[in-house]
Scaffold this motif. Structure first.
Motif, PDB file in Angstrom:
ATOM      1  N   TRP A 397       0.837  -1.217   0.000  1.00 52.35           N
ATOM      2  CA  TRP A 397       0.000   0.000   0.000  1.00 52.35           C
ATOM      3  C   TRP A 397       0.864   1.256   0.000  1.00 52.35           C
ATOM      4  O   TRP A 397       0.589   2.218  -0.708  1.00 52.35           O
ATOM      5  CB  TRP A 397      -0.911  -0.033   1.229  1.00 52.35           C
ATOM      6  CG  TRP A 397      -2.092   0.894   1.142  1.00 52.35           C
ATOM      7  CD1 TRP A 397      -3.275   0.650   0.503  1.00 52.35           C
ATOM      8  CD2 TRP A 397      -2.219   2.188   1.745  1.00 52.35           C
ATOM      9  NE1 TRP A 397      -4.125   1.717   0.667  1.00 52.35           N
ATOM     10  CE2 TRP A 397      -3.505   2.680   1.418  1.00 52.35           C
ATOM     11  CE3 TRP A 397      -1.383   2.988   2.521  1.00 52.35           C
ATOM     12  CZ2 TRP A 397      -3.970   3.925   1.853  1.00 52.35           C
ATOM     13  CZ3 TRP A 397      -1.847   4.224   2.942  1.00 52.35           C
ATOM     14  CH2 TRP A 397      -3.125   4.679   2.609  1.00 52.35           C
ATOM     15  N   GLY A 401       1.345   4.073  -2.831  1.00 50.91           N
ATOM     16  CA  GLY A 401       1.142   5.494  -2.536  1.00 50.91           C
ATOM     17  C   GLY A 401       2.268   6.338  -3.112  1.00 50.91           C
ATOM     18  O   GLY A 401       2.034   7.367  -3.738  1.00 50.91           O
ATOM     19  N   MET A 411      -5.735  15.988  -4.381  1.00 47.26           N
ATOM     20  CA  MET A 411      -6.650  15.576  -3.306  1.00 47.26           C
ATOM     21  C   MET A 411      -7.001  16.744  -2.396  1.00 47.26           C
ATOM     22  O   MET A 411      -6.245  17.693  -2.245  1.00 47.26           O
ATOM     23  CB  MET A 411      -6.028  14.440  -2.496  1.00 47.26           C
ATOM     24  CG  MET A 411      -6.033  13.141  -3.299  1.00 47.26           C
ATOM     25  SD  MET A 411      -5.255  11.798  -2.452  1.00 47.26           S
ATOM     26  CE  MET A 411      -6.316  11.594  -1.063  1.00 47.26           C
ATOM     27  N   ASP A 413      -6.958  17.171   0.686  1.00 48.02           N
ATOM     28  CA  ASP A 413      -6.031  17.480   1.777  1.00 48.02           C
ATOM     29  C   ASP A 413      -5.014  18.536   1.334  1.00 48.02           C
ATOM     30  O   ASP A 413      -4.604  19.390   2.101  1.00 48.02           O
ATOM     31  CB  ASP A 413      -5.262  16.221   2.210  1.00 48.02           C
ATOM     32  CG  ASP A 413      -6.192  15.043   2.400  1.00 48.02           C
ATOM     33  OD1 ASP A 413      -6.404  14.644   3.530  1.00 48.02           O
ATOM     34  OD2 ASP A 413      -6.758  14.563   1.393  1.00 48.02           O
ATOM     35  N   ASP A 427      -0.424  13.212  10.263  1.00 51.29           N
ATOM     36  CA  ASP A 427       0.698  12.777   9.424  1.00 51.29           C
ATOM     37  C   ASP A 427       1.897  12.281  10.227  1.00 51.29           C
ATOM     38  O   ASP A 427       2.533  11.293   9.853  1.00 51.29           O
ATOM     39  CB  ASP A 427       1.180  13.955   8.551  1.00 51.29           C
ATOM     40  CG  ASP A 427       0.121  14.386   7.552  1.00 51.29           C
ATOM     41  OD1 ASP A 427      -0.781  13.581   7.287  1.00 51.29           O
ATOM     42  OD2 ASP A 427       0.202  15.524   7.051  1.00 51.29           O
ATOM     43  N   VAL A 431      -0.386   8.426  11.827  1.00 51.83           N
ATOM     44  CA  VAL A 431      -0.047   7.419  10.802  1.00 51.83           C
ATOM     45  C   VAL A 431       1.045   6.461  11.304  1.00 51.83           C
ATOM     46  O   VAL A 431       0.835   5.248  11.368  1.00 51.83           O
ATOM     47  CB  VAL A 431       0.348   8.087   9.456  1.00 51.83           C
ATOM     48  CG1 VAL A 431       0.944   7.077   8.497  1.00 51.83           C
ATOM     49  CG2 VAL A 431      -0.868   8.755   8.821  1.00 51.83           C
TER      50      VAL A 431
END
Ligand code: NDP
Ligand SMILES: CC(C)CCC[C@@H](C)[C@H]1CC=C2C3=C(CC[C@@]21C)[C@@]1(C)CC[C@H](O)C(C)(C)[C@@H]1CC3
Length: 582
Positions: A397, A401, A411, A413, A427, A431
């Motif tokens: 994943w 990314g 996006m 964000d 962040d 995360v």
């Protein structure tokens, strides 16, 4: 009594909302009360415009001549590229110029207003929310894709002065407003600390909390703090390396674009090399596991200091550098949401950097540390299948990314949200310390997996990834160029903005297939931890909550942007994220 500067029937140049583009329009009427002109574009789109968004043909032509000669003298021979599109133009983007996605957010940011007009009967039936006076052509309502004719002769870009942006006051407060964010600001860090304590405890059941609360002083270590600072510095240096392409982000309120270095994938490879070298030098990585709580509190301190810095520096930011969502005037609220949209120190875009680099790289590194810690603690020669699956699935994943890092620029964000405590915490602390929760849990909570489970989980993650990637790539390719052979077969619903909505394939199954794929993967990441405790399912619970909220936020924007076409889409595709659930 206000008088109209332009007369009914006049042909003038009207600004297309959210852009600096002017098109030839005809004045249909003028409303004395609202002081708005109803104008019609060549393709039949009707809009209400303020007088300041209308220019007479003569003034416009003079402006174009002047701006052309200005730009020629600045960069001879450089082709002029448009930043936005007309309502009647087929969407077309270069990969480095994905300027149209989330135009709605920019539309809001710009001063141009789409004001509500009276609904027709059928529209009233169709529409749940308020409508904007962006009327669709009658011939577009049949559900088939309509290739709209291009407006070449009028499509001249007027590079006048950037629109004078006035600060937009945030009135729609999210997360329960001032009181809500005040509690969230304390609750979130404490909740993550509690999660980490539970995850590391032998008895990780929720009822056991708070059994083994650590002493306060044991949560702090200067050396750990230094390591976290070094990590951030190392990642910042990697992000500034002149490798990888330089791309332009979405146009800002002032019409300018910022440049971003896309080198996350290289940075990931270099980080892997650095970790390899450290291991070769026999650096004890299990130190991170042994001091995990201290790493978290160090990250938390950095988050707090960085948020304070960001808030203070936003005082000097110009009005058009502020985020539309973080400018309420309430200190606590704006501190949490973030006032500045793109805070930068020289070439380092702090938000773009923080959003992926230290956190996602840290996640992969911590997972790897946990894998080694598991072998050490459980005296294993090899990592357990559960730990391997969690590591491999999540690595996939993260690699994905970074491989698609450029798409982050479109996006919400990056385009819309300010950079304040919420994103900084998300962040840099949330995360790396909560997304690693499954691996951390497995170190002290072994879980045997049968071959059946291993195969099932691999299939589940594969299916989730396929849906996630295909849906995101399809949407991105379609927005870039709808005639791309990879997506041209898809059925679409046209909208008044000229952009269409995909209504077949994955996007015809549910309205957010990419979220569904992400959630299926989230399940495949938690199941390897077994069913003894709820804690390893934290990521899944977070993801569902976040995506359901994000879905509501996005649909609200899409309804505002696409009006009745969005309602048509919702009718055709009634399920939001989960098939069978409205
Ligand atoms: N794991 C995590 O913590 C998180 C993961 N994510 C993941 O990031 C990915 C991106 O998510 P996000 O940025 O929220 O939003 P999306 O990629 O879902 O984008 C939503 C936008 O897509 C466009 N769109 C919606 N429906 C259609 C349609 N039928 N046809 C064409 N375009 C359509 C609209 O923009 P427009 O029309 O203006 O182009 C809409 O605003 C997702 O896979 C998500 O799961 C996101 C957040 C957190
Ligand atoms: C409760 C918290 C404070 C909420 C924090 C939310 C953030 C952690 C997430 C919001 C959206 C995110 C995205 C990614 C990481 C998590 C955050 C920051 C993402 C960059 C990860 C990599 C993916 O490929 C992505 C699709 C680009 C993600 C975009 C959204």
């Amino acid at each position: 009594m206000p008088t109209a500067r332009f007369q009914i029937g006049d042909t003038v140049m009207g600004r297309w909302p959210g852009s600096n583009l002017y098109y030839e329009v005809k004045v249909l009427s003028y409303d004395n009360k609202t002081r708005l002109y109803t104008v019609i574009y060549k393709d039949g789109t009707e809009l209400e415009l303020k007088e300041s968004d209308i220019t007479s043909l003569t003034v416009f032509k003079q402006g174009v001549t002047r701006s052309r000669s200005r730009s020629r003298s600045r960069s001879p021979g450089r082709p002029r590229r448009s930043r936005s599109r007309s309502p009647a133009r087929t969407p077309r983007r270069s990969s480095s110029r994905t300027t149209d996605v989330h135009k709605e957010k920019l539309k809001e940011a710009l001063e141009v207003r789409l004001t509500p007009v009276e609904k027709t009967e059928t529209e009233s039936e169709n529409q749940a929310g308020g409508r904007y006076n962006l009327r669709r052509r009658k011939d577009q309502g049949d559900g088939k894709t309509v290739e709209l004719e291009q407006k070449t002769e009028t499509e001249t870009l007027l590079r006048t002065k950037p629109p004078t942006a006035s600060a937009i006051k945030t009135t729609d407060l999210e997360f329960g407003g001032r009181v809500g964010v005040f509690f969230l600001m304390f609750l979130l860090p404490v909740a993550v600390l509690a999660l980490l304590i539970l995850c590391g405890q032998k008895d990780a059941s929720l009822q056991s909390f708070p059994l083994e609360l650590p002493a306060l002083e044991s949560l702090w270590d200067c050396q750990v703090f230094g390591i976290v600072l070094l990590w951030l510095l190392f990642q910042a240096v990697l992000s500034l390396l002149p490798v990888g392409k330089l791309v332009e982000g979405m146009p800002l309120k002032n019409g300018k674009t910022l440049k971003y270095r896309i080198n996350g994938f290289y940075a990931l490879l270099l980080t892997a090399v650095a970790v390899g070298v450290a291991m070769y030098q026999e650096v004890d990585l299990s130190y991170i596991h042994a001091h995990f709580l201290q790493f978290y509190t160090s990250a938390l301190l950095i988050v707090t200091l960085l948020s304070i810095y960001l808030f203070i520096r936003s005082r000097w930011a110009s009005e058009d550098e502020l985020a539309p969502g973080g400018n309420s005037g309430y200190i606590i609220y704006d501190f949490f949401m973030g006032r500045e949209l793109n805070p930068r120190i020289k070439n380092l875009d702090i938000k773009f950097f923080c959003e992926m680099r230290p956190g996602l790289m840290g996640w992969v590194l911590i997972n790897f540390v946990m894998l080694q810690a598991e072998m050490k603690h459980q005296n294993l020669e090899n990592p357990s299948p559960a730990m391997l699956l969690v590591n491999i699935f999540q690595l996939l994943w993260v690699v994905d990314g970074f491989w698609h890092e450029e798409k982050l620029l479109t996006m919400m964000d990056i385009v819309y949200d300010g950079f304040g405590f919420m994103l900084t915490f998300g962040d840099l602390a949330f995360v790396p310390f909560t997304f690693t929760c499954q691996a951390y849990y497995l170190v002290s909570h072994p879980n045997e997996l049968s071959a059946f489970w291993i195969i099932t989980l691999i299939i589940m993650n594969g299916v989730g990834y396929y849906i996630f990637r295909k849906a995101n790539s399809q949407k991105f390719a379609f927005r870039k160029n709808p005639s791309d052979p990879a997506v041209s077969h898809l059925k679409t619903i046209p909208t008044a903005t000229g952009e269409s909505l995909i209504v077949s394939g994955l996007w015809g199954w549910v309205r957010h297939p990419n979220y569904l794929g992400d959630i299926i993967m989230g399940l495949a990441w938690s199941l390897p931890c077994g069913f003894n405790h709820l804690i390893p399912y934290f990521y899944l619970i977070y993801l569902i909550t976040l995506l359901v909220h994000r879905n509501a936020r996005d649909e609200h924007q899409c309804r505002k942007k696409y009006g009745s076409a969005w309602d048509e889409y919702c009718k055709a595709v009634p399920f939001r994220i989960f098939p069978g659930i409205y």
